[in-house]
Scaffold this active site. Structure first.
Site: not given
Ligand code: DGL
Length: 267
Positions: A11-12, A74, A154, A186, A188
């Site tokens: 992931d990022s 991600c 984050e 997402c 997150h």
């Molecule tokens: N967690 C990621 C996603 O599912 C990326 C969030 C990000 O880095 O902007 O899109």
């Protein structure tokens, strides 16, 4: 590919740890190699070309480590670089994303109007819309980019008033009115699942990817005779492209227990 080879997840940043956590809960013996591309965080505001470049570098690293499976944990990466990733991996490993299992599930459940919250990169790609339309033409998907949520999460502010106010601002948006289900697009967002559920007071079904994705991976590994039932347990590895103490403390929140992050620069 062998049963004891690693399942490699990326992931990022720390968001993919929500998926990794679900994988470990369901398949504790699967060896994990995790990569959080913290040097390039966030992915949600990057162009397709840039995301493809980042993703292919990570995929090459995973292949060089002998991955049996690569999990693109991600949504932003999946929706912009999926075809390129699949092509690069070829038949060297199995490859999973966090969108297809969710789309497959919701397409056959009885929801007429579904909302999607995700990063700008995911919403702009229309990846969810195209995938859903192929499976069920009657579902109406209404999307909203919610770019402030990843930085807030984050930053460790998931439980703060800033997060609550931002979330309410987004969830009151006209695009999300009248929905009977909401996809958290997402990795997150599972961190703020409870706040979203509280907002809707249980009246809208919240669709969260980690558990759905983990079950799909389990099913596919077993089907392909790659599930680690050997009894051999290998240490999990967690890498980031830019190490800071802050990421390590965030990792604990996302993974549910302390993990040690190691720095790994790819280029
Ligand atoms: N967690 C990621 C996603 O599912 C990326 C969030 C990000 O880095 O902007 O899109």
């Amino acid at each position: 590919m062998t049963k004891t080879a690693p399942v490699c997840v990326f992931d990022s940043g720390m968001g993919g740890l929500t998926v990794t956590h679900a994988i470990k809960r369901l398949m504790p013996n699967e060896p994990i190699v995790y990569f959080g591309d913290t040097a390039h965080l966030p992915y949600g505001d990057k162009s397709k070309e840039t995301l493809v470049r980042y993703c292919l570098e990570i995929v090459d690293e995973f292949l060089s480590r002998g991955a049996k499976a690569i999990v693109v944990a991600c949504n932003s990466a999946t929706s912009n670089a999926w075809d390129e990733i699949v092509e690069r991996v070829g038949d060297k490993a199995m490859v999973f994303n966090v969108i297809d299992p969710v789309v497959n599930k919701v397409a056959y459940e009885l929801h007429s109007k579904i909302g999607l919250i995700a990063t700008q990169a995911t919403v702009n790609s229309r990846f969810y819309n195209k995938k859903l339309r192929k499976l069920n033409k009657h579902i109406k998907l209404s999307s909203l980019a919610t770019p402030l949520l990843v930085p807030i999460i984050e930053e460790g502010l998931a439980k703060s008033d800033i997060c609550k106010i931002t979330l309410e601002h987004y969830l009151r948006h006209k695009n999300l009115q009248g929905i009977d289900a909401l996809i958290l697009g997402c990795t997150h967002y599972p961190i703020i699942y409870d706040s979203i559920n509280n907002f809707y007071n249980g009246k809208v079904k919240i669709i969260d990817s980690p558990t759905i994705v983990a079950h799909d991976i389990l099913y596919q590994l077993k089907k392909n005779n790659l599930y680690n039932d050997t009894g051999e347990i290998t240490e999990d590895l967690f890498f980031v492209s830019d190490y800071t103490k802050h990421f390590e403390s965030m990792a604990k929140k996302f993974f549910g227990r302390k993990i040690q992050l190691k720095q790994l620069s790819l280029s």
